[in-house]
Design a protein around this motif. Structure first.
Motif, mmCIF file in Angstrom:
data_model
loop_
_atom_site.group_PDB
_atom_site.id
_atom_site.type_symbol
_atom_site.label_atom_id
_atom_site.label_comp_id
_atom_site.label_asym_id
_atom_site.label_seq_id
_atom_site.Cartn_x
_atom_site.Cartn_y
_atom_site.Cartn_z
ATOM 1 N N ALA A 43 0.550 -1.264 0.257
ATOM 2 C CA ALA A 43 0.022 0.078 0.028
ATOM 3 C C ALA A 43 1.076 1.282 0.046
ATOM 4 N N GLY A 44 2.234 1.341 0.546
ATOM 5 C CA GLY A 44 2.790 2.178 0.440
ATOM 6 C C GLY A 44 4.434 2.125 1.406
ATOM 7 N N SER A 45 4.642 3.195 2.243
ATOM 8 C CA SER A 45 5.303 3.108 3.643
ATOM 9 C C SER A 45 5.051 3.894 4.486
ATOM 10 N N LEU A 46 5.684 4.130 5.884
ATOM 11 C CA LEU A 46 5.932 5.018 6.553
ATOM 12 C C LEU A 46 6.937 4.896 7.440
ATOM 13 N N HIS A 47 6.734 6.501 8.768
ATOM 14 C CA HIS A 47 8.388 6.003 9.671
ATOM 15 C C HIS A 47 7.438 5.852 11.683
ATOM 16 N N ALA A 48 7.972 4.633 11.879
ATOM 17 C CA ALA A 48 7.822 5.102 13.018
ATOM 18 C C ALA A 48 8.824 4.011 13.959
ATOM 19 N N PRO A 49 8.912 4.446 15.549
ATOM 20 C CA PRO A 49 9.876 3.415 15.501
ATOM 21 C C PRO A 49 9.831 2.435 16.151
ATOM 22 N N ASP A 50 8.896 1.573 16.041
ATOM 23 C CA ASP A 50 9.267 0.502 15.949
ATOM 24 C C ASP A 50 7.921 -0.352 15.923
ATOM 25 N N ALA A 51 8.059 -2.120 15.215
ATOM 26 C CA ALA A 51 6.331 -2.864 14.380
ATOM 27 C C ALA A 51 5.449 -2.435 15.127
ATOM 28 N N GLU A 52 5.406 -2.033 16.675
ATOM 29 C CA GLU A 52 3.525 -1.813 16.630
ATOM 30 C C GLU A 52 3.137 -0.634 16.588
ATOM 31 N N ALA A 53 4.355 0.293 17.037
ATOM 32 C CA ALA A 53 3.819 1.537 16.325
ATOM 33 C C ALA A 53 3.553 1.879 14.786
ATOM 34 N N ALA A 54 4.480 0.852 13.815
ATOM 35 C CA ALA A 54 4.267 0.634 13.228
ATOM 36 C C ALA A 54 3.056 0.203 12.145
ATOM 37 N N SER A 70 -6.287 -6.757 7.363
ATOM 38 C CA SER A 70 -5.716 -7.020 7.825
ATOM 39 C C SER A 70 -4.114 -6.398 7.530
ATOM 40 N N VAL A 71 -2.935 -5.639 8.378
ATOM 41 C CA VAL A 71 -1.839 -5.541 7.526
ATOM 42 C C VAL A 71 -0.622 -6.305 7.985
ATOM 43 N N TRP A 72 0.294 -6.058 7.507
ATOM 44 C CA TRP A 72 1.601 -6.608 7.844
ATOM 45 C C TRP A 72 2.548 -5.263 7.103
ATOM 46 N N VAL A 73 3.602 -4.949 8.197
ATOM 47 C CA VAL A 73 4.549 -3.794 8.011
ATOM 48 C C VAL A 73 5.936 -4.454 8.196
ATOM 49 N N VAL A 74 6.895 -4.155 7.116
ATOM 50 C CA VAL A 74 8.283 -5.012 7.223
ATOM 51 C C VAL A 74 8.972 -3.871 7.044
ATOM 52 N N PRO A 75 10.779 -4.440 8.305
ATOM 53 C CA PRO A 75 11.259 -2.765 7.995
ATOM 54 C C PRO A 75 11.455 -3.007 6.451
ATOM 55 N N SER A 76 11.362 -1.464 5.487
ATOM 56 C CA SER A 76 12.197 -1.347 4.320
ATOM 57 C C SER A 76 13.129 -1.648 4.243
ATOM 58 N N ALA A 77 14.294 -1.244 5.055
ATOM 59 C CA ALA A 77 15.934 -1.563 4.498
ATOM 60 C C ALA A 77 15.907 -4.102 4.308
ATOM 61 N N ALA A 78 14.943 -4.442 5.483
ATOM 62 C CA ALA A 78 15.131 -6.228 4.758
ATOM 63 C C ALA A 78 14.431 -6.359 3.351
ATOM 64 N N ILE A 79 13.283 -5.335 2.796
ATOM 65 C CA ILE A 79 13.358 -5.634 1.476
ATOM 66 C C ILE A 79 14.510 -6.144 0.466
#
Lengths: 112, 309
Positions: A43-54, A70-79
């Motif tokens: 869907a897009g990206s965003l900034h957050a301090p940790d996964a829970e906040a993301a 349902s949403v998944w969040v993945v650190p961009s650096a891990a892609i």
């Protein structure tokens, strides 16, 4: 909300990339499942301090109108991304026999 | 095939350019500037409307306005994300806005004096934005085009809630109708100016059209907006502050009088009485929110330590 603000004195016109060090939160990629039975899709990206906040931020930023269940969040650096130049995907163009339309079936045979 | 060949081929084929593709420096620079201005406009645009949240006439109007202002924040975020794919950081973009080195739409340097202004903004300002953004859905840079699709889906609510405010006023008392007319008188010309300078004077149009960043010119978009808006105004029983506004049977278009570009340039250059206030409010919000960001970072740190312990 205009997209054409003319250039004026004092406006920064240099390329702004890489000038200012990033001190903010890490970047996360957000994937949303629109409804049961469908894949999560980007869907897009965003900034957050940790996964829970993301996950919380993703809910507010990308699902304000029931766009997902349902949403998944993945650190961009891990892609890890492919090299999208032609060499990687070009060979498939040479293999038409992998597609059903490569084969002529007589009309009398009917639907196959 | 070189990166440049592939870029030109992509543009010629009406395909989308994606973040990892080779692109000319000018293309990237133009996009960063345009997307950043667009994002800043969404964020600063929360202020004139936020001004009326506490004074909305009913609870229903209040929650609607809060939802709309929240959408503007969301639109800003989609656009900052799109800009970031071009290699510029969120911190840098914010820094450039706070220090006045990047601009936002001058439409937000006009004050919201009455409740009718909230209606006029939804109908005219968001209406103009929709015309612009629908055209941008087919812009050549993939992340920008996708942000536009998402935004356009939500924007129609903004225009309709504004028109519904004005409809209610149009069926109200003499004083309410006068308040509505006053708002239209003040917002009409600035809304037309949102499309930017006339094509002959626009320094960015030609190259941007060639790169398909821009698909429709300023004047064409402005005409489209005038044609769709004037009949809607007749339904409200308002007049537009333009004695030269006439319907041209031959072309089927509404023809407008001359735009006061001196005013436009004055407001763009920051003479608008509110421009300093808008940036000051944005900087203040950022500084006053520092403790929230610090607390969130500290909490994230604590949770991660607990997990590894």
């Amino acid at each position: 909300m205009t997209y054409e603000v003319p250039e004026i004195p004092g406006e920064q016109t240099e390329d702004p990339t890489g000038h200012h060090e990033e001190h903010g939160w890490p970047l996360w990629e957000v994937f949303v499942r629109p409804k049961r039975g469908l894949n999560h899709s980007h869907a897009g990206s965003l900034h957050a301090p940790d996964a829970e906040a993301a996950v919380q931020n993703a809910r507010d930023a990308y699902t304000r109108r029931a766009e997902g269940i349902s949403v998944w969040v993945v650190p961009s650096a891990a892609i890890h991304a492919s090299d999208d130049s032609e060499a990687m995907f070009e060979p498939f163009e040479d293999r038409p026999y992998r597609h059903p339309t490569f084969y002529d079936i007589p009309d009398e045979v009917g639907q196959m | 095939m070189t990166g440049e060949d592939r870029f030109l081929e992509t543009i010629a084929a009406d395909d989308k350019v994606e973040p990892r593709d080779w692109m000319p420096d000018g293309y990237r620079k133009t996009l960063i500037r345009q997307i950043a201005q667009h994002a800043h406009s969404e964020i600063i645009g929360m202020q004139p409307e936020g001004n009326w949240i506490t004074r909305a006439p009913t609870l229903m109007r209040k929650i609607i306005l809060m939802a709309k202002v929240q959408d503007e924040a969301g639109h800003g975020l989609y656009l900052y994300s799109a800009a970031e794919t071009l290699g510029v950081s969120r911190d840098e973009l914010q820094h450039l806005l706070h220090t006045g080195q990047q601009k936002y739409s001058s439409i937000f340097n006009y004050p919201t004096l009455s409740w009718a202004d909230i209606g006029a903004i939804g109908w005219l300002v968001d209406g103009a934005a929709i015309v612009n953004q629908i055209a941008l859905q087919s812009t050549s840079y993939g992340p920008y085009a996708r942000a536009m699709v998402r935004i356009c889906k939500e924007e129609s609510f903004h225009a309709r809630q504004g028109y519904s405010i004005l409809l209610a006023l149009s069926r109200g008392s003499e004083a309410q109708r006068a308040m509505m007319q006053d708002a239209i008188d003040r917002w009409w010309w600035p809304s037309l100016m949102m499309f930017g300078p006339p094509d002959v004077e626009s320094t960015h149009t030609e190259q941007s059209m060639e790169w398909k960043i821009k698909r429709v010119t300023n004047d064409e978009l402005r005409q489209q907006f005038v044609d769709q808006t004037v009949p809607q105004g007749e339904h409200l029983g308002v007049t537009f502050p333009d004695p030269d506004l006439t319907y041209d049977e031959g072309s089927g278009h509404w023809m407008i009088g001359d735009i006061d570009w001196d005013e436009f340039w004055a407001v763009v250059k920051g003479d608008g009485r509110l421009s300093r206030e808008r940036i000051a409010a944005k900087v203040r919000a950022w500084e006053e929110g520092a403790w929230v960001r610090e607390a969130a970072a500290a909490y994230a740190e604590k949770v991660s330590l607990r997990r590894t312990a």
